[in-house]
Design a protein around this motif. Sequence first.
Motif, PDB file in Angstrom:
ATOM      1  N   GLY A 205      13.715  -9.971  23.460  1.00  0.00           N
ATOM      2  CA  GLY A 205      11.837 -10.331  23.582  1.00  0.00           C
ATOM      3  C   GLY A 205      11.285  -8.389  22.891  1.00  0.00           C
ATOM      4  N   LYS A 206       9.922  -8.476  24.211  1.00  0.00           N
ATOM      5  CA  LYS A 206       9.066  -6.995  23.860  1.00  0.00           C
ATOM      6  C   LYS A 206      10.412  -5.661  24.493  1.00  0.00           C
ATOM      7  CE  LYS A 206       5.288  -7.044  23.390  1.00  0.00           C
ATOM      8  NZ  LYS A 206       4.230  -8.292  23.607  1.00  0.00           N
ATOM      9  N   GLY A 207      11.330  -6.490  25.083  1.00  0.00           N
ATOM     10  CA  GLY A 207      12.315  -5.663  26.108  1.00  0.00           C
ATOM     11  C   GLY A 207      11.690  -3.430  25.574  1.00  0.00           C
ATOM     12  N   ASP A 208      12.913  -2.480  26.025  1.00  0.00           N
ATOM     13  CA  ASP A 208      12.256  -1.226  25.860  1.00  0.00           C
ATOM     14  C   ASP A 208      13.158  -0.853  24.912  1.00  0.00           C
ATOM     15  OD1 ASP A 208      11.731   1.484  27.088  1.00  0.00           O
ATOM     16  OD2 ASP A 208      14.148   1.127  27.597  1.00  0.00           O
ATOM     17  N   LEU A 209      13.068  -0.190  24.005  1.00  0.00           N
ATOM     18  CA  LEU A 209      13.357   0.454  22.685  1.00  0.00           C
ATOM     19  C   LEU A 209      14.888   1.755  22.617  1.00  0.00           C
ATOM     20  CD1 LEU A 209      10.232   0.106  20.663  1.00  0.00           C
ATOM     21  CD2 LEU A 209      12.517  -1.752  20.524  1.00  0.00           C
ATOM     22  N   VAL A 210      14.878   2.168  23.688  1.00  0.00           N
ATOM     23  CA  VAL A 210      15.944   2.902  24.004  1.00  0.00           C
ATOM     24  C   VAL A 210      17.505   1.891  23.431  1.00  0.00           C
ATOM     25  CG1 VAL A 210      16.212   2.336  27.052  1.00  0.00           C
ATOM     26  CG2 VAL A 210      16.691   5.020  25.950  1.00  0.00           C
ATOM     27  N   ILE A 211      17.644   0.556  23.818  1.00  0.00           N
ATOM     28  CA  ILE A 211      18.827   0.402  23.930  1.00  0.00           C
ATOM     29  C   ILE A 211      18.824  -0.045  21.892  1.00  0.00           C
ATOM     30  CG2 ILE A 211      19.865  -2.078  24.134  1.00  0.00           C
ATOM     31  CD1 ILE A 211      19.318  -0.024  26.709  1.00  0.00           C
ATOM     32  N   GLY A 212      17.691  -0.861  21.581  1.00  0.00           N
ATOM     33  CA  GLY A 212      17.777  -1.012  19.870  1.00  0.00           C
ATOM     34  C   GLY A 212      19.434  -1.099  19.497  1.00  0.00           C
ATOM     35  N   ASP A 213      19.607  -0.158  18.590  1.00  0.00           N
ATOM     36  CA  ASP A 213      21.056  -0.793  17.856  1.00  0.00           C
ATOM     37  C   ASP A 213      22.457   0.296  19.102  1.00  0.00           C
ATOM     38  OD1 ASP A 213      20.205   2.077  17.532  1.00  0.00           O
ATOM     39  OD2 ASP A 213      20.732   2.673  15.550  1.00  0.00           O
ATOM     40  N   ARG A 214      21.925   0.444  20.070  1.00  0.00           N
ATOM     41  CA  ARG A 214      22.401   0.337  20.631  1.00  0.00           C
ATOM     42  C   ARG A 214      23.972  -0.594  21.049  1.00  0.00           C
ATOM     43  NH1 ARG A 214      20.349   4.119  25.118  1.00  0.00           N
ATOM     44  NH2 ARG A 214      22.004   4.494  25.889  1.00  0.00           N
ATOM     45  N   ALA A 215      22.815  -1.742  21.243  1.00  0.00           N
ATOM     46  CA  ALA A 215      23.435  -3.359  21.288  1.00  0.00           C
ATOM     47  C   ALA A 215      25.108  -3.350  20.862  1.00  0.00           C
ATOM     48  CB  ALA A 215      22.115  -3.881  21.945  1.00  0.00           C
ATOM     49  N   LEU A 216      25.616  -3.773  21.256  1.00  0.00           N
ATOM     50  CA  LEU A 216      26.613  -4.769  21.147  1.00  0.00           C
ATOM     51  C   LEU A 216      26.532  -6.086  20.358  1.00  0.00           C
ATOM     52  CD1 LEU A 216      29.608  -2.943  23.094  1.00  0.00           C
ATOM     53  CD2 LEU A 216      29.455  -2.960  20.089  1.00  0.00           C
ATOM     54  N   GLY A 217      25.223  -6.816  20.507  1.00  0.00           N
ATOM     55  CA  GLY A 217      25.454  -7.752  20.097  1.00  0.00           C
ATOM     56  C   GLY A 217      23.968  -8.773  20.847  1.00  0.00           C
ATOM     57  N   ASP A 218      23.001  -9.376  19.776  1.00  0.00           N
ATOM     58  CA  ASP A 218      21.699  -9.904  21.038  1.00  0.00           C
ATOM     59  C   ASP A 218      22.182 -11.296  21.325  1.00  0.00           C
ATOM     60  OD1 ASP A 218      22.464 -11.204  18.354  1.00  0.00           O
ATOM     61  OD2 ASP A 218      20.771 -10.755  17.469  1.00  0.00           O
ATOM     62  N   THR A 219      23.942 -11.917  21.395  1.00  0.00           N
ATOM     63  CA  THR A 219      23.766 -13.010  22.164  1.00  0.00           C
ATOM     64  C   THR A 219      24.866 -12.581  23.618  1.00  0.00           C
ATOM     65  OG1 THR A 219      25.499 -13.729  21.184  1.00  0.00           O
ATOM     66  CG2 THR A 219      23.301 -14.293  20.183  1.00  0.00           C
ATOM     67  N   PRO A 220      25.199 -13.007  24.580  1.00  0.00           N
ATOM     68  CA  PRO A 220      26.152 -13.151  25.689  1.00  0.00           C
ATOM     69  C   PRO A 220      27.751 -13.050  24.862  1.00  0.00           C
ATOM     70  CG  PRO A 220      24.445 -14.404  25.945  1.00  0.00           C
ATOM     71  CD  PRO A 220      23.811 -14.500  25.053  1.00  0.00           C
ATOM     72  N   GLU A 221      27.354 -13.983  24.056  1.00  0.00           N
ATOM     73  CA  GLU A 221      29.331 -13.998  24.092  1.00  0.00           C
ATOM     74  C   GLU A 221      29.313 -12.583  22.908  1.00  0.00           C
ATOM     75  OE1 GLU A 221      27.345 -17.755  24.771  1.00  0.00           O
ATOM     76  OE2 GLU A 221      25.976 -15.960  22.964  1.00  0.00           O
ATOM     77  N   MET A 222      28.749 -12.585  21.728  1.00  0.00           N
ATOM     78  CA  MET A 222      28.762 -11.584  21.003  1.00  0.00           C
ATOM     79  C   MET A 222      28.739 -10.019  22.029  1.00  0.00           C
ATOM     80  SD  MET A 222      27.082 -10.090  17.830  1.00  0.00           S
ATOM     81  CE  MET A 222      26.951 -11.581  16.316  1.00  0.00           C
ATOM     82  N   ALA A 223      28.291  -9.922  22.943  1.00  0.00           N
ATOM     83  CA  ALA A 223      28.034  -8.503  23.352  1.00  0.00           C
ATOM     84  C   ALA A 223      29.593  -8.365  23.875  1.00  0.00           C
ATOM     85  CB  ALA A 223      27.054  -8.321  23.906  1.00  0.00           C
ATOM     86  N   SER A 224      30.022  -9.789  24.627  1.00  0.00           N
ATOM     87  CA  SER A 224      31.128 -10.083  25.940  1.00  0.00           C
ATOM     88  C   SER A 224      32.488  -9.722  25.185  1.00  0.00           C
ATOM     89  CB  SER A 224      31.059 -11.302  26.176  1.00  0.00           C
ATOM     90  OG  SER A 224      30.258 -12.152  26.851  1.00  0.00           O
ATOM     91  N   ILE A 225      32.427 -10.818  23.666  1.00  0.00           N
ATOM     92  CA  ILE A 225      33.484 -10.105  22.885  1.00  0.00           C
ATOM     93  C   ILE A 225      34.344  -8.400  22.410  1.00  0.00           C
ATOM     94  CG2 ILE A 225      33.929 -12.720  22.421  1.00  0.00           C
ATOM     95  CD1 ILE A 225      32.975 -12.094  19.810  1.00  0.00           C
ATOM     96  N   LEU A 226      32.647  -8.279  21.665  1.00  0.00           N
ATOM     97  CA  LEU A 226      32.633  -7.040  21.006  1.00  0.00           C
ATOM     98  C   LEU A 226      33.222  -5.713  22.197  1.00  0.00           C
ATOM     99  CD1 LEU A 226      30.028  -7.197  18.180  1.00  0.00           C
ATOM    100  CD2 LEU A 226      32.606  -7.187  17.709  1.00  0.00           C
ATOM    101  N   GLY A 227      32.040  -5.923  23.594  1.00  0.00           N
ATOM    102  CA  GLY A 227      32.692  -4.995  24.918  1.00  0.00           C
ATOM    103  C   GLY A 227      33.739  -4.744  25.694  1.00  0.00           C
TER     104      GLY A 227
END
Length: 567
Positions: free
Chosen positions: A139-161
Amino acid sequence: MPLTIDRTQPKAVVFGCAGTSLNAAERSFFRAAQPWGFILHKRNCADPAQLRTLVAELRESVGRSDVRVLIDQEGGRVARLAPPHWRAPPPASLFAQIARTDVKRALDAVRLNARLVAAELFDLGIDINIAPVLDLPIGKGDLVIGDRALGDTPEMASILGRATCEGLLAGGVLPVIKHILGHGRARQDKSEALLVVNASLDEMQSADFVPFRSLQDMPCAMAAHVIYRAIDRDAPATASRTVIDEIIRGMIRFDGVLMSDDVSDISRTHPIDAQVSATQEAGCDVILHGSGDMDEMQRVADAAMPLSENAVERLHRAERMRRRPSAIDLAETARKLEELLKPLGARARQSGTTRSSEIVGNVAKKIERDIVLGRILPKERIMEDELVYGLGVKRHVARAVLQELARTGLVKLEPYRGAVVRHLSPDDLVKLHDVRQLLIAAAVQRIRLPVSPVLMNKLEHARQIHRSAISVGDLELAYVQDRAFHDLLLEATGNEFIARSINDCDAGMRSIDAASLMADNLVEPALVEHDEMVKALEDQDLQRLGKLCAAHFDRPFAHHMANGVRH
């Protein structure tokens, strides 16, 4: 190297230092304070020989071989080691982009990249990398994360993390998953100095918590200075016994070393000695303070306690996960990584146009949005290599992009340092705001009435899309349409020179203006003013339009001067 525990435990803190070498005061202070570890920032990293010497000085200053040295080497805009002496690791979002069409390729690329990062850190004597970022941008979360995130779904962030952690561990470096419980949906709240998450516990369990639960077996995690209202209405996660005991240790079942985010980041609004005590009492094993400010470090050292028995046991377990890295061919590994990233770069170069000038314009606009929306902060460097490998553009295009950003005043070009995002002092901002308001007042009086129906239709279209983008939390689109709306107002003057002068002033003020897209107390007034501006033009009332324009830019400026900018 196994962690050696002295009879008298070190303080449960990690300190930074001010420069590229230790001064006498720092040596004396560190010897007396006996911190568990040290953290390095860009200001500490000049070249490999200097950095190896500094790491050795830090260890010598406390007289212990077990002291640990940490760094933030995520990649992209958060990389303390940068060209020309080190590789420019891609931003995490690049791997997420690949994973949307080819998960195996993304996993291979993530592991190779993490292995290369670990090789650089291990060579310098650095033990721990504060990565990967498992936060989900929501949503309209803080932009300090932005392109630092490994994914926009829990599954993607989990496996890439997990792949990132595996690559770091294989290279002898401990990873730190962050920012537990999740920073991606945190927002500014006018009643709080800290970021706040208002989501329900069920919402967070089904999304934000998932990557951390999936990687609960990792050695270390970092907690965020974020208030999670559904769990503890008053205290941030770092200082909340409820969050740490019931959620991090309980629901998520993470039992590794828990570090706080940097307490110097919130020292302006939270007395640092009280925050240190509250953080340690809440259950954080280690407290991070990285500014290198001697007065603050003394207060932190006075307030901090030695490592607890539980912290010592967790640190032992973390060290048992450290591996002795096997030798790798760095050049060949880097070549393989480049091959895995190449298809994405080729698509980026071929998407819609092959003309360099248009590519330069598109990339420059993307970086402008990143700067304005706070993804790239003042004084941060933007290197050619980051654009070449991160965005897949050719080197001559990357160079032209930096020159275009410098022309607009968003960055300064510095020899051998790439581009540095321009930072204006409060006094400079006051002067610039004053000039811009004078120019806007003059521009309004030069609008030729009646405004043509074609231009009025364009204004109304931009206004509607801007409002829709705000309602769904698409801040990039909202920013683009906000700019389009104001450019159309300037077009109504028929004077391209005054429009250009205002745009030149805008370059230094756009991050401030963008606050009206993010701060709750600014969004609605800005939307109403857009509505009223269109109505004033329809009524041919330039006096009312002038007052609306003045208020429209005064409000975010006053908000900025009162609250400052987070770095």
